[in-house]
Scaffold this motif. Structure first.
Motif, PDB file in Angstrom:
ATOM      1  N   GLY A  86      14.356  -9.066   5.614  1.00 49.17           N
ATOM      2  CA  GLY A  86      14.086  -8.067   4.599  1.00 49.17           C
ATOM      3  C   GLY A  86      15.075  -6.928   4.695  1.00 49.17           C
ATOM      4  N   VAL A  87      14.653  -5.773   4.254  1.00 44.88           N
ATOM      5  CA  VAL A  87      15.496  -4.583   4.248  1.00 44.88           C
ATOM      6  C   VAL A  87      14.739  -3.448   4.931  1.00 44.88           C
ATOM      7  CG1 VAL A  87      16.650  -2.887   2.773  1.00 44.88           C
ATOM      8  CG2 VAL A  87      16.641  -5.301   2.124  1.00 44.88           C
ATOM      9  N   ASN A  88      15.425  -2.766   5.837  1.00 46.32           N
ATOM     10  CA  ASN A  88      14.864  -1.567   6.452  1.00 46.32           C
ATOM     11  C   ASN A  88      15.443  -0.376   5.684  1.00 46.32           C
ATOM     12  OD1 ASN A  88      15.010  -0.007   9.769  1.00 46.32           O
ATOM     13  ND2 ASN A  88      13.517   0.225   8.163  1.00 46.32           N
ATOM     14  N   VAL A  89      14.593   0.361   5.002  1.00 40.17           N
ATOM     15  CA  VAL A  89      15.011   1.533   4.239  1.00 40.17           C
ATOM     16  C   VAL A  89      14.727   2.755   5.113  1.00 40.17           C
ATOM     17  CG1 VAL A  89      14.746   2.820   2.088  1.00 40.17           C
ATOM     18  CG2 VAL A  89      14.431   0.333   2.099  1.00 40.17           C
ATOM     19  N   VAL A  90      15.804   3.474   5.478  1.00 42.07           N
ATOM     20  CA  VAL A  90      15.700   4.561   6.457  1.00 42.07           C
ATOM     21  C   VAL A  90      16.307   5.840   5.888  1.00 42.07           C
ATOM     22  CG1 VAL A  90      16.310   5.288   8.809  1.00 42.07           C
ATOM     23  CG2 VAL A  90      15.885   2.868   8.325  1.00 42.07           C
ATOM     24  N   CYS A  97      15.085  16.049   6.971  1.00 41.24           N
ATOM     25  CA  CYS A  97      14.460  14.877   6.346  1.00 41.24           C
ATOM     26  C   CYS A  97      14.082  15.064   4.879  1.00 41.24           C
ATOM     27  CB  CYS A  97      13.248  14.429   7.163  1.00 41.24           C
ATOM     28  SG  CYS A  97      13.732  13.734   8.759  1.00 41.24           S
ATOM     29  N   ALA A  98      13.577  16.240   4.518  1.00 42.33           N
ATOM     30  CA  ALA A  98      13.179  16.455   3.122  1.00 42.33           C
ATOM     31  C   ALA A  98      14.373  16.411   2.180  1.00 42.33           C
ATOM     32  CB  ALA A  98      12.436  17.786   2.989  1.00 42.33           C
ATOM     33  N   ALA A  99      15.553  16.705   2.681  1.00 39.35           N
ATOM     34  CA  ALA A  99      16.764  16.691   1.852  1.00 39.35           C
ATOM     35  C   ALA A  99      17.612  15.447   2.119  1.00 39.35           C
ATOM     36  CB  ALA A  99      17.597  17.942   2.126  1.00 39.35           C
ATOM     37  N   GLY A 100      17.153  14.578   2.991  1.00 37.59           N
ATOM     38  CA  GLY A 100      17.926  13.394   3.365  1.00 37.59           C
ATOM     39  C   GLY A 100      17.974  12.336   2.283  1.00 37.59           C
ATOM     40  N   LYS A 101      18.812  11.333   2.538  1.00 39.74           N
ATOM     41  CA  LYS A 101      18.956  10.211   1.611  1.00 39.74           C
ATOM     42  C   LYS A 101      18.517   8.938   2.317  1.00 39.74           C
ATOM     43  CE  LYS A 101      22.673  12.281  -0.973  1.00 39.74           C
ATOM     44  NZ  LYS A 101      24.086  12.310  -1.239  1.00 39.74           N
ATOM     45  N   PHE A 102      17.907   8.034   1.536  1.00 34.72           N
ATOM     46  CA  PHE A 102      17.472   6.751   2.077  1.00 34.72           C
ATOM     47  C   PHE A 102      18.600   5.735   1.944  1.00 34.72           C
ATOM     48  CE2 PHE A 102      13.437   8.845   1.638  1.00 34.72           C
ATOM     49  CZ  PHE A 102      12.683   8.334   2.677  1.00 34.72           C
ATOM     50  N   HIS A 103      18.804   4.963   3.006  1.00 35.46           N
ATOM     51  CA  HIS A 103      19.826   3.923   3.042  1.00 35.46           C
ATOM     52  C   HIS A 103      19.156   2.596   3.367  1.00 35.46           C
ATOM     53  CE1 HIS A 103      22.964   7.032   3.053  1.00 35.46           C
ATOM     54  NE2 HIS A 103      22.131   7.698   3.835  1.00 35.46           N
ATOM     55  N   LYS A 104      19.728   1.519   2.823  1.00 34.41           N
ATOM     56  CA  LYS A 104      19.159   0.182   3.008  1.00 34.41           C
ATOM     57  C   LYS A 104      20.005  -0.620   3.997  1.00 34.41           C
ATOM     58  CE  LYS A 104      17.313   0.088  -1.664  1.00 34.41           C
ATOM     59  NZ  LYS A 104      17.274  -0.624  -2.944  1.00 34.41           N
ATOM     60  N   TYR A 105      19.310  -1.294   4.926  1.00 38.22           N
ATOM     61  CA  TYR A 105      19.975  -2.100   5.938  1.00 38.22           C
ATOM     62  C   TYR A 105      19.293  -3.470   6.024  1.00 38.22           C
ATOM     63  CZ  TYR A 105      21.483   2.573   7.323  1.00 38.22           C
ATOM     64  OH  TYR A 105      21.992   3.848   7.328  1.00 38.22           O
ATOM     65  N   PRO A 106      20.045  -4.565   5.778  1.00 36.35           N
ATOM     66  CA  PRO A 106      19.461  -5.900   5.965  1.00 36.35           C
ATOM     67  C   PRO A 106      19.018  -6.068   7.421  1.00 36.35           C
ATOM     68  CG  PRO A 106      21.565  -6.034   4.828  1.00 36.35           C
ATOM     69  CD  PRO A 106      21.418  -4.623   5.323  1.00 36.35           C
TER      70      PRO A 106
END
Length: 151
Positions: A86-90, A97-106
């Motif tokens: 799957g994908v780990n979205v972090v 954290c409130a201003a952070g961006k989510f990144h996707k990692y297989p």
């Protein structure tokens, strides 16, 4: 003269509550046999202490929601181990954290070490999760991350 009106209103209210309670209980469909059979294998316990069997999504960071597994496809789930991709979205939490961006990692997920669940001793649950990143990974993570699962 007001006492009968109040008594009647209270009686009608109680009858409505009783009817609503009975309707809700009777409207709940029974658990299908396939779902009951699926729970015989070890489960994954989520943040709300629910039993999850082959979940497509799974929240890893219960406190803040900054890490979640999504789009999970399980290729193996038996009495000893479960394996899926799957994908780990972090969230990178930069600058916070409130201003952070989510990144996707297989990621490949492996669950193991099943044991009796403290909350329901007759249910086996996986107690360790290993995440293996196929390429890129979140900053500060190793290629394989191991997490104990809550009991």
């Amino acid at each position: 003269m007001r006492k009968p009106v109040v008594g009647t209103a209270m009686g009608l209210g109680a009858a409505l509550l009783l009817t609503a309670g009975m309707t809700t209980a009777s409207a709940t469909p029974p658990t299908p046999p396939a779902a009951r059979a699926a729970v015989q294998h070890p489960v994954l316990v989520d943040c709300l202490w629910h039993q999850r069997f082959r979940p497509t999504d799974f929240l890893l960071a219960c406190g803040d929601g900054n890490s979640i597994l999504t789009g999970m496809h399980w290729t193996k789930w038996n009495d000893d181990t479960a394996v899926g991709q799957g994908v780990n979205v972090v969230n990178d939490c930069k600058p916070y954290c409130a201003a952070g961006k989510f990144h996707k990692y297989p990621v490949t997920v492996r669950l193991d070490r099943p044991t009796a669940w403290t909350k329901h001793p007759n249910v086996q649950h996986f107690t360790r999760m290993n995440l293996t990143y196929s390429d890129a990974r979140p900053e500060g993570y190793t290629q394989v991350m191991s997490y104990p699962m809550w009991n």
